[in-house]
Structures are given as structure tokens and as C-alpha cells.
Design an enzyme around this catalytic site. Structure first.
Site, short mmCIF file in Angstrom:
data_model
loop_
_atom_site.label_atom_id
_atom_site.label_comp_id
_atom_site.label_asym_id
_atom_site.label_seq_id
_atom_site.Cartn_x
_atom_site.Cartn_y
_atom_site.Cartn_z
N ILE A 136 38.36 -31.89 -50.24
CA ILE A 136 37.25 -32.47 -49.47
C ILE A 136 37.86 -33.67 -48.76
O ILE A 136 38.57 -34.47 -49.37
CB ILE A 136 36.05 -32.85 -50.38
CG1 ILE A 136 34.97 -33.62 -49.59
CG2 ILE A 136 36.46 -33.66 -51.60
CD1 ILE A 136 33.66 -33.84 -50.39
N SER A 137 37.64 -33.76 -47.46
CA SER A 137 38.30 -34.79 -46.66
C SER A 137 37.88 -36.19 -47.07
O SER A 137 36.81 -36.41 -47.65
CB SER A 137 37.98 -34.60 -45.17
OG SER A 137 38.23 -33.28 -44.77
N GLN A 138 38.74 -37.13 -46.70
CA GLN A 138 38.50 -38.55 -46.92
C GLN A 138 37.26 -38.98 -46.11
O GLN A 138 37.14 -38.62 -44.93
CB GLN A 138 39.74 -39.27 -46.42
CG GLN A 138 39.75 -40.74 -46.55
CD GLN A 138 40.94 -41.34 -45.80
OE1 GLN A 138 41.84 -40.61 -45.36
NE2 GLN A 138 40.94 -42.64 -45.67
#
Ligand code: SAH
Length: 206
Positions: free
Chosen positions: A52-54
Site C-alpha cells: 500500500i503506497s506511502q
């Protein structure tokens, strides 16, 4: 430091984007083991070896998309569904493609349980896009490609913006912003990022 304050300090200033980031509960999109760090500003592992992206990168790309309430958005790389949820607060409709059926099913279930009714998740190969539903007002790719996939550019409408990380798998990638107009395609190189690779084909493993 607070979640929104961190985003503001890093330069996110669009109030609608900050509101969307505030509204979407990231803790619901991370694995149970990581609930405690759900609001820290870094990427986290999810199933199928993906991430899950930053939050900062999610907010940054969302801001760069300059979304309007009537926009139809195509996302490639559903992952947890977090970026799609954020987009759904700012656009009319989000269609998101994921190559792992496990992730696609989990994200679809999660998004519907949380009430994000204007997001549709499709299990398939995002590198093909969705030609039958093109053109899209905005396209966002959340996995890194070595070069810009022309098939996707073709599915971007006039006046459209497409954002994607471009670069080698193990080197520096940059967010590329493509703006399509009557006169052609404008290309801007934005921030350096680190994304998992955009891989061809639907995943054969679940
Ligand atoms: N936007 C996601 C982050 C996803 S990480 C989130 O908010 O959680 C990138 C995702 O892209 C991974 O789940 C990976 O499986 C997916 N992906 C990689 N190549 C793909 C392709 N060709 N088509 C669809 N999804 C792809």
C-alpha cells in the site's frame, strides 16, 4: 506528528485532497499486524508481495491529478484499494484494475463495506486498460513501468491527465505527468519515487 500535518509540511496544500486523505481510514486498508503504523508516512506490505503506497505519495499524485467532481478515473494497480478510495472522494467514478484476483476481491469487498459505491474493481491486466470504457478524464498507474505504456495513453481523453511512475525496477523512478491536449502530449517529470513493478498479464497465482 499528525497525519494531515505531515502531508501539509511536505507540501500538500489542496484542501479537497487533504479532506479526502482525512476521511479515508487507512487503518482499514492495511493488514491487521500494521494497524499501529497505519498513519505513519510510509508504504506497508499487503498480500501477494505488494504494498500500500506511502500516504504522501497518494496525496501528491491525487493533487497532481487535479480532479473535478465529474471526472471518470482509471487506476491501474488497485492493491489495497486505498488510493482508489481517496480518488473516489474527488471524482464521479473510479475504475481500478488489479492483476491479482485475491487483492482485487479483497479490495472490492473492503471498498463496498466502507461505502465507496463509486469505485469498481476489475481483476485483469491493467496494461490493456479498459478500451471499451475509454476515454477516461484521468489515468493513474500505481506500479512502475520501464516506459510509458502507449495503450493507456490512447485511453486518455483530450484535456486528460495521466500520472505514472516510470523507471527501472531497482533504480530511481519518477512520477511522469502526461497532459493531453489538441496539440499533443506534454510530459513533465515530477518527484522521485519507489513503486513495485507493473507486470504484464493477469497473475496466474492467486
Ligand atoms: N494503489 C495501491 C498500491 C498498489 S501497489 C494501494 O493504494 O494500495 C501496485 C499494485 O499494482 C499491486 O497490487 C500489483 O499487483 C498491481 N499491478 C502490477 N502490474 C499490474 C497490471 N499489469 N495490471 C493490474 N495491476 C497490476
Amino acid at each position: 506528528m499528525g497525519f494531515l500535518l505531515t502531508l501539509r509540511r511536505r507540501g500538500i496544500s489542496d484542501r479537497a485532497v487533504l479532506r479526502a486523505m482525512d476521511e479515508v481510514p487507512r487503518a482499514q486498508f492495511v493488514e491487521a499486524d500494521f494497524t499501529d503504523s497505519a498513519y505513519a508516512d510510509h508504504a506497508l506490505p499487503i498480500a501477494c508481495g505488494q504494498t500500500i503506497s506511502q500516504p504522501y505519495v497518494v496525496a501528491y499524485m491525487t493533487e497532481q491529478l487535479a480532479l473535478r467532481p465529474h471526472h471518470r478515473v482509471l487506476e491501474i494497480g488497485t492493491g489495497s484499494g486505498y488510493q482508489a478510495a481517496v480518488l473516489s472522494r474527488l471524482a464521479r467514478e473510479v475504475v481500478s484494475i488489479e492483476r491479482y484476483r485475491t487483492l482485487a476481491d479483497a479490495a472490492a469487498k473492503r471498498l463496498s463495506a466502507l461505502g465507496y459505491a463509486n469505485v469498481e474493481v476489475v481483476a485483469g491486466d491493467g496494461l490493456e486498460g479498459l478500451p471499451a470504457r475509454a476515454p477516461f478524464d484521468r489515468i493513474i498507474v500505481t506500479a512502475a513501468a520501464p516506459s510509458v505504456p502507449e495503450v493507456l495513453v490512447a485511453q486518455l481523453g483530450e484535456g486528460g491527465i495521466m500520472l505514472l511512475p516510470v523507471g527501472p525496477q531497482d533504480g530511481t523512478q519518477h512520477i511522469i505527468k502526461l497532459t493531453k491536449s489538441q496539440t499533443g502530449l506534454k510530459r513533465d517529470e515530477l518527484i522521485a519515487v519507489r513503486f513495485v513493478p507493473l507486470l504484464p498479464g493477469q497473475a496466474r497465482e492467486l
